[in-house]
Design an enzyme around this catalytic site. Structure first.
Site, PDB file in Angstrom:
ATOM      1  CE  LYS A  54      22.050   3.221  43.912  1.00  0.00           C
ATOM      2  NZ  LYS A  54      21.723   3.889  43.572  1.00  0.00           N
TER       3      LYS A  54
ATOM      4  CB  THR B 175      19.694   9.585  39.509  1.00  0.00           C
ATOM      5  OG1 THR B 175      20.409   8.702  40.209  1.00  0.00           O
ATOM      6  CG2 THR B 175      19.755   9.221  38.310  1.00  0.00           C
TER       7      THR B 175
ATOM      8  CE1 TYR C  92      23.232   4.244  47.578  1.00  0.00           C
ATOM      9  CE2 TYR C  92      21.038   6.280  47.418  1.00  0.00           C
ATOM     10  CZ  TYR C  92      22.256   5.606  47.045  1.00  0.00           C
ATOM     11  OH  TYR C  92      23.445   6.583  46.181  1.00  0.00           O
TER      12      TYR C  92
END
Length: 291
Positions: free
Chosen positions: A157, A46, A129
């Site tokens: 994640k 992000t 992730y």
């Protein structure tokens, strides 16, 4: 250490000249923690890290580390290579590194396991992730459990694009001391209902307190409150992800006066006005709804 709660992967705000707006980033970090987030993520996807220079990335981590140090909040930092992990050695504020499953190469589950076995010897714990629709590499529930067994791997994640058979199998038999943090914003409520420990959500830049409330409600077993709130937050997340992340998130934050511009760097393009207006309507409904 089992990671729980809400973590927000910080955007990187830019000023009118296109430079990183570090003061705005610091204010945003405090705003998010004030609203109830457990911690922050610096240099997640992000944050547009591939579009930042080396000095810019270091400055972003400096800001996040200072804020988390002042607030006794947890900090995750995106770091996927041994040199990136080594750069975190002298940063005591860093709780763990968020490390992406190797993208594009599709090394297989054995290759992924070998990769993280090597990274886990680094200076900070790892949160894997797992986002197969971006990396091209799927992982079975058993493979995730084998990753969890590696010393130094403390969580995942988990962003597989929904709730599939492997998700159900993993959540039915979670390894002790291993955190599952939901990473699919639209699907986070059902994952929390299955027992996820928390979430890492870009959508939580907006209506942060409501996302923190959602995590708390499912953790407390308050299904009635969580289910209703989860439906509304899923609609917000869908609107915020209607264009490539973080374009709409930035546009909404700019419209709300939180960051100086909505600018993103190529290859991203700014969000369309109609998309931004739709997301703002969802945000307004949540921000002004009764607690």
């Amino acid at each position: 250490m089992t990671l729980t709660g809400l973590y927000v992967p910080l955007i990187t705000p830019f000023d009118d000249a296109g430079a990183v707006a570090l003061d705005a980033l610091e204010a945003l970090a405090h705003r998010i923690l004030d609203a109830g987030a457990t911690g922050l993520v610096a240099l997640g996807t992000t944050a547009e890290p591939a579009a930042l220079s080396g000095p810019e990335r270091r400055a972003v981590v400096d800001v996040a580390a200072r804020v988390c140090g002042e607030r006794a909040a947890r900090l995750l930092v995106g770091a996927t290579t041994p040199p990136e992990l080594e750069a975190l050695r002298d940063r005591p504020e860093v709780t763990a590194a968020l490390s992406l499953v190797p993208p594009f190469t599709r090394p297989g589950e054995a290759g992924v396991l070998a990769h993280f076995r090597r990274l886990a010897t680094g200076p900070v714990p790892l949160v894997v992730y797992h986002v197969p629709y971006r990396t091209g590499q799927s992982l079975s529930a058993d493979a995730v459990r084998r990753l969890a067994a590696l010393p130094g791997v403390v969580g995942v994640k988990y962003a597989v694009g929904g709730i599939d058979d492997d998700t159900v199998a993993l959540m039915a038999d979670l390894p002790d001391g291993f955190a599952v943090l939901g990473g699919d914003d639209v699907f986070v409520s059902p994952l929390l209902a299955l027992g996820a420990h928390g979430a890492i959500l870009a959508s939580a830049h907006v209506a942060t307190a409501r996302f923190a409330e959602l995590v708390e409600a499912w953790r407390a077993g308050d299904a009635v409150r969580a289910r209703s709130l989860g439906h509304r937050l899923a609609a917000l997340s869908g609107a915020l992800f209607a264009e490539p992340n973080p374009t709409v998130v930035k546009a909404v934050l700019h419209a709300l006066g939180v960051i100086p511009t909505a600018e993103v760097r190529l290859p991203l393009l700014p969000a369309r006005p109609d998309t931004t207006r739709a997301a703002l309507r969802h945000a307004d409904a949540l921000l002004h709804a009764p607690a």
